[in-house]
Each structure stands twice: as C-alpha cells, then as structure tokens.
Design an enzyme around this catalytic site. Structure first.
Site, PDB file in Angstrom:
ATOM      1  N   GLY A 125      38.871 126.954  87.653  1.00 20.42           N
ATOM      2  CA  GLY A 125      38.759 126.662  89.079  1.00 20.42           C
ATOM      3  C   GLY A 125      38.596 127.880  89.956  1.00 20.42           C
ATOM      4  O   GLY A 125      38.677 127.777  91.182  1.00 20.42           O
ATOM      5  N   GLU A 172      39.954 128.491  81.541  1.00 17.25           N
ATOM      6  CA  GLU A 172      38.725 127.697  81.419  1.00 17.25           C
ATOM      7  C   GLU A 172      37.776 127.950  82.591  1.00 17.25           C
ATOM      8  O   GLU A 172      37.480 127.042  83.371  1.00 17.25           O
ATOM      9  CB  GLU A 172      39.073 126.213  81.344  1.00 17.25           C
ATOM     10  CG  GLU A 172      39.875 125.812  80.115  1.00 17.25           C
ATOM     11  CD  GLU A 172      40.388 124.384  80.201  1.00 17.25           C
ATOM     12  OE1 GLU A 172      40.242 123.750  81.262  1.00 17.25           O
ATOM     13  OE2 GLU A 172      40.945 123.897  79.204  1.00 17.25           O
ATOM     14  N   PRO A 173      37.277 129.170  82.759  1.00 19.57           N
ATOM     15  CA  PRO A 173      36.318 129.412  83.844  1.00 19.57           C
ATOM     16  C   PRO A 173      34.964 128.788  83.538  1.00 19.57           C
ATOM     17  O   PRO A 173      34.534 128.734  82.383  1.00 19.57           O
ATOM     18  CB  PRO A 173      36.221 130.936  83.884  1.00 19.57           C
ATOM     19  CG  PRO A 173      36.532 131.357  82.482  1.00 19.57           C
ATOM     20  CD  PRO A 173      37.551 130.376  81.971  1.00 19.57           C
ATOM     21  N   GLY A 174      34.290 128.341  84.565  1.00 22.37           N
ATOM     22  CA  GLY A 174      32.933 127.819  84.432  1.00 22.37           C
ATOM     23  C   GLY A 174      32.065 128.325  85.559  1.00 22.37           C
ATOM     24  O   GLY A 174      31.178 129.156  85.370  1.00 22.37           O
ATOM     25  N   ARG A 196      26.059 118.515  95.836  1.00 25.62           N
ATOM     26  CA  ARG A 196      27.353 119.055  96.258  1.00 25.62           C
ATOM     27  C   ARG A 196      27.544 119.066  97.779  1.00 25.62           C
ATOM     28  O   ARG A 196      28.652 118.815  98.262  1.00 25.62           O
ATOM     29  CB  ARG A 196      27.558 120.462  95.690  1.00 25.62           C
ATOM     30  CG  ARG A 196      27.720 120.480  94.171  1.00 25.62           C
ATOM     31  CD  ARG A 196      28.165 121.845  93.668  1.00 25.62           C
ATOM     32  NE  ARG A 196      29.527 122.140  94.066  1.00 25.62           N
ATOM     33  CZ  ARG A 196      29.857 123.012  95.013  1.00 25.62           C
ATOM     34  NH1 ARG A 196      28.911 123.678  95.677  1.00 25.62           N
ATOM     35  NH2 ARG A 196      31.120 123.219  95.324  1.00 25.62           N
ATOM     36  N   CYS A 206      15.654 109.576 101.048  1.00 28.20           N
ATOM     37  CA  CYS A 206      15.818 108.612 102.142  1.00 28.20           C
ATOM     38  C   CYS A 206      17.278 108.503 102.556  1.00 28.20           C
ATOM     39  O   CYS A 206      17.892 107.428 102.484  1.00 28.20           O
ATOM     40  CB  CYS A 206      15.282 107.245 101.729  1.00 28.20           C
ATOM     41  SG  CYS A 206      13.507 107.254 101.456  1.00 28.20           S
ATOM     42  N   GLU A 207      17.869 109.634 102.920  1.00 19.73           N
ATOM     43  CA  GLU A 207      19.255 109.713 103.371  1.00 19.73           C
ATOM     44  C   GLU A 207      19.334 110.776 104.462  1.00 19.73           C
ATOM     45  O   GLU A 207      18.853 111.894 104.263  1.00 19.73           O
ATOM     46  CB  GLU A 207      20.197 110.113 102.230  1.00 19.73           C
ATOM     47  CG  GLU A 207      20.203 109.191 101.032  1.00 19.73           C
ATOM     48  CD  GLU A 207      21.002 107.924 101.270  1.00 19.73           C
ATOM     49  OE1 GLU A 207      21.749 107.879 102.268  1.00 19.73           O
ATOM     50  OE2 GLU A 207      20.859 106.990 100.466  1.00 19.73           O
ATOM     51  N   TYR A 244      27.103 123.295  88.462  1.00 12.15           N
ATOM     52  CA  TYR A 244      27.269 121.914  88.934  1.00 12.15           C
ATOM     53  C   TYR A 244      26.041 121.313  89.621  1.00 12.15           C
ATOM     54  O   TYR A 244      26.089 120.147  90.008  1.00 12.15           O
ATOM     55  CB  TYR A 244      28.488 121.791  89.861  1.00 12.15           C
ATOM     56  CG  TYR A 244      29.769 122.097  89.141  1.00 12.15           C
ATOM     57  CD1 TYR A 244      30.289 121.225  88.198  1.00 12.15           C
ATOM     58  CD2 TYR A 244      30.432 123.297  89.355  1.00 12.15           C
ATOM     59  CE1 TYR A 244      31.442 121.520  87.500  1.00 12.15           C
ATOM     60  CE2 TYR A 244      31.599 123.607  88.668  1.00 12.15           C
ATOM     61  CZ  TYR A 244      32.094 122.707  87.741  1.00 12.15           C
ATOM     62  OH  TYR A 244      33.232 123.009  87.044  1.00 12.15           O
TER      63      TYR A 244
END
Length: 477
Positions: free
Chosen positions: A282, A324-326, A370, A401-402, A431
């Site tokens: 995180g 657990e780095p990502g 995101r 279309c948003e 991500y």
C-alpha cells in the site's frame, strides 16, 4: 509563459513555469524531451510508439521497474537488518500482471502475490517456482484452493473461518487423491489475515483494515482461528497478515497496526511457533505535484523501529517480515499515450478567466477507471512536440458516454494543443491495465515495454475484430 492561476483550478495546482518541463518525480526515469520536441521513454520516441502500436497505448519503462524493485527491497532489507530481522518481499501482482513482469520480479528477488485463479495461472505459466507464490483473496473457490495445493503454492492467506473449513476439505481431498505421479506437500503453509481496525489515511475504498469491510478476521477472533489452523493435520501456521490500505504516504498507519499485531503475535507464540509477520503493502506514489509521499527508505526505517519497539514491549524477537509492494514498483514506470480529438472551451460562472478547456482523447475510463472509482488525480503533458504557447487550464476527458469519464480532472497544458497531438498521462503503470474494460466496446490497449531504444509488446492490444469474435451471436459458436 502564463503564471497566473485560473480561478477554477484547485489551490494546489499552479501554472507551470515551463510548459515543456517534465517533473522527474512523476515520470519514468528514462523520460526525456529531445531537440525535436518529442518525448522519448526508454530511448524510444513516443511518435514511433504511437505510429507502430496506435493509441491509447500503455508504455512501461523496464529500467524504472527494475530500479524501483531493487530500491524497495534494499530499503527494507537494510532497515530490518538493524533490528535483526529478515525480509521476504512479494510483488503485489494485482497492480500489473503480465508474464514478463512476473519474470522481472522473480529475477529481482521477489515472490509473487496473487489473489485469483487467473493471476495464479499467469504466474505459473511465466515460470516462477510455485513455492514463491502467496495466494490471497476473501472468496477463494474450492477449485482455486485445489489448484494451489496441487501445484505447491508456498503460502495461502486464510481470510475467514469459513474459508478455513473449505481449505481443510480441499486438503483432505487432495491428500486422498495424491499418488506418486501427483504428490503434494504433507503440510500447507498458511498465514491468517487480520483486520487490525487501523483507519489508514486514504480513500474509503482503498482502506482495507477497517472493521466493517470484507477482508480478514477481527483481532478478537484471531486466537480461535489460529487454534483451528493448528488443529489441522495438514496445515502449518506461519504467521499473521495485515494490509491497512493503499496509496499511503507514511508509516503512521503501519506503526499502529504493528503494535496491535505483535501483541497478538506474542500471545500466539506462547503456544506455538509464529515465525513470520506480513505487513502488506500500500505504499503510495506521487501522481501530481501536490502528492508528497515520504521516501521508501524513511518509511522502511520507521517501520523497522516500530517493529523493534513493539517486539521489546511484548517480549518477543522481531519476526521475519514480509511486504507486498505493487504500485510503488510499477506505478511511475508507466505512461499512457493518447491522441487528442475534440477541444471545447467552457465558461464556468462569471469572469473572463473562468474558462476550462475540455481536451478529449481517444481512450478514457475503459483504460483508466481510477478517477471515477477513487477520485484519483493524474498529470498530463504534451509529448509529441514542444510548445511556446502560454499554459491553459484543461480537463482531459475520454470518449465514453459518461459525464464522469475524466482522465485528468485539472491540469495545465499549452494553449495551442490541437487535434492530432499526443498527450501522455504519467504514473499509469499500476491498476490501469488491471482495471481496464471494454466499456462502449472500446478495445483494450496494448502494453509495450521500452528499454535501451527498443520496444517490445508485453500484452497484445485488442481490435474491433477481437470484440466481434467473442460474440456468439455473430460467430455462431
């Protein structure tokens, strides 16, 4: 250059002194603007990349990935060595998972953290030793557990008492069916995921240690769960696991979690071995100039000191630590290239300066959801040429279309940005591909790795033909 802030801009966003400059804190290590004005990453021109692979396009700088992986591992190894603890680093594959990324992480000394059968299959197909894989997930299926047991996954993270019962059944069946040609380990290593109740300073959807959410076992239930694990003939309890959230800029939340975990750890150690503690990942990165995360060296030192303090307080040695780095490894390595389409100036309220320019690009929330999911901010730059124009407040938007299809909510770009220009959005290595979709039937982009002047496809992009081929009403299959 224009240095007067647009009144519509957030307070943290100031007009750039140099509209062509590239902040080294946000872009891959090898990013440079050449004499012709075009940007190169990994020695490859973005003009060449767009011409060969089209846009949108995910670009990953391999040198940045490898350097970040080494930096994180060394920071924690050195910090933990000062408190007589050892490190087991895992790469959180949910951030970005391809076969090549698995191999890069393996060669950098990382184990691989997966959370579904699909992620497990890619990791295995990439050639990593199954003993170096950790399997997460709050709702692992019987089939996923059987597959993990069958291939010899190193560690399974148990998320609930209900899952423990399912894992026990899967182990019983696996041992009953094992033979000389399909042997399995006598005991499966497991960690127990614990919900520490720490409220990390991050978006609500990224905080994963709060009590009222789907992950882990409450602190009050840990003793019961560990007793149940230790009672299983084919399970080996190796320690607790915690993950307090994502995009965290300092060690304060980890400090709180470590204190609560080591108190339980010390109690469990009275009745059996507890050799490890996984504190999760995180660790945050800078997406804009407003983000100021502490260095990973500082965070690692702070965590090591918190571990030593808590261990002394509860009278136990500092256990082996897993992380657990990502995002921290792959986030800054990636950029997304887009081609500019429609431009539109919108007057917002009164005042001649209250104008926001909408810059539409050929992707959007299908390649990066995101901003819609978390209100995430990003930074964009004109990368196909140099500009001498003043800066203009813009909102970079997609073609979906948003009305919420926003790629970059607020930023400054040159006022002469025009149709056909290439924009790059920084820090999209984590991500974005993982969360991508085919909304509005947009094909998902390719991922290309660049290094030493060469580009190589990591994941092939989709086409309209790809989408048509999946529709059984069109193929008759």
């Amino acid at each position: 250059m224009n240095t007067r802030a647009n009144p519509l801009a957030p307070d943290w966003l100031l007009p750039p002194q140099d509209v062509n400059a590239l902040d080294v804190a946000l872009w891959p290590d090898t990013t440079a603007r050449e004499d012709d004005g075009a940007v190169r990453i990994g020695g490859v021109s973005v003009l060449e990349l767009a011409e060969q692979y089209g846009t949108p396009l995910y670009v990953i700088d391999r040198a940045t990935v490898v350097a970040q992986a080494r930096r994180v591992r060394e920071a924690f190894s050195q910090a933990l060595a000062t408190v007589d603890a050892e490190l087991t680093p895992y790469y959180a594959s949910k951030a970005l998972l391809t076969a090549d990324v698995v191999r890069w992480m393996r060669d950098a000394g990382y184990n691989i953290d997966v959370s579904t059968g699909g992620e497990l299959a890619i990791a295995i197909a990439a050639g990593i030793d199954p003993a170096r894989i950790g399997l997460h997930g709050n709702n692992k299926s019987y089939a996923e557990l059987r597959a993990a047991i069958g291939i010899g996954v190193g560690t399974i993270v148990v998320d609930s008492l209900d899952e423990l019962r399912l894992l026990s059944a899967a182990l019983t069946d696996a041992h009953a069916e094992a033979d000389a040609l399909h042997p399995i380990a006598d005991r499966q290593r497991v960690r127990l995921r614990v919900t520490t109740g720490v409220h990390a300073s991050t978006h609500e959807f990224l905080a994963t240690a709060r009590e009222d959410q789907k992950f882990g076992v409450a602190l009050a239930d840990v003793d019961e769960a560990v007793a149940a694990i230790r009672a299983e003939e084919h399970l080996e309890f190796v320690g607790l696991h915690s993950h307090i959230g994502s995009q965290i800029f300092d060690a304060a939340g980890f400090d709180q979690a470590i204190g609560r975990l080591l108190e339980v750890h010390a109690r469990l150690a009275e009745t059996g071995p507890v050799p490890e503690l996984n504190i999760g990942g995180g660790f945050g990165i800078a997406y804009t100039e407003a983000d100021q995360p502490r260095s990973i060296e500082t965070i690692a030192t702070d965590i090591a000191q918190a571990l030593a303090s808590a261990a002394a307080r509860f009278g136990v040695p500092v256990p082996r630590i897993a992380i657990e780095p990502g995002r921290l490894i792959v986030g800054r390595s990636g950029v997304t290239l887009y081609e500019v389409g429609t431009l539109k100036d919108v007057q917002v309220g009164e005042g001649v300066d209250n104008v926001r320019r909408y810059v539409s690009v050929d992707g959007g929330m299908s390649d990066n959801p995101r901003p819609e999911l978390y209100g995430a901010d990003y930074h964009a730059a004109l990368v196909s040429r140099r500009s001498e124009a003043d800066s203009q407040l813009v909102r970079v938007v997609g073609k979906h279309c948003e009305s919420g299809d926003i790629v970059v909510n607020d930023d400054y770009l040159p006022a002469d940005v025009r149709r056909g220009d290439l924009l790059a959005v920084a820090d999209t290595g984590a991500y974005c591909f993982s969360l991508s979709s085919n909304y509005n039937m947009l094909p998902r982009p390719a991922i290309v790795a660049v290094e030493d002047g060469e580009a190589r496809v990591l994941v092939h992009g989709e086409s309209i033909e790809t989408l048509l081929a999946r529709d059984a009403g069109l193929t008759g299959i």
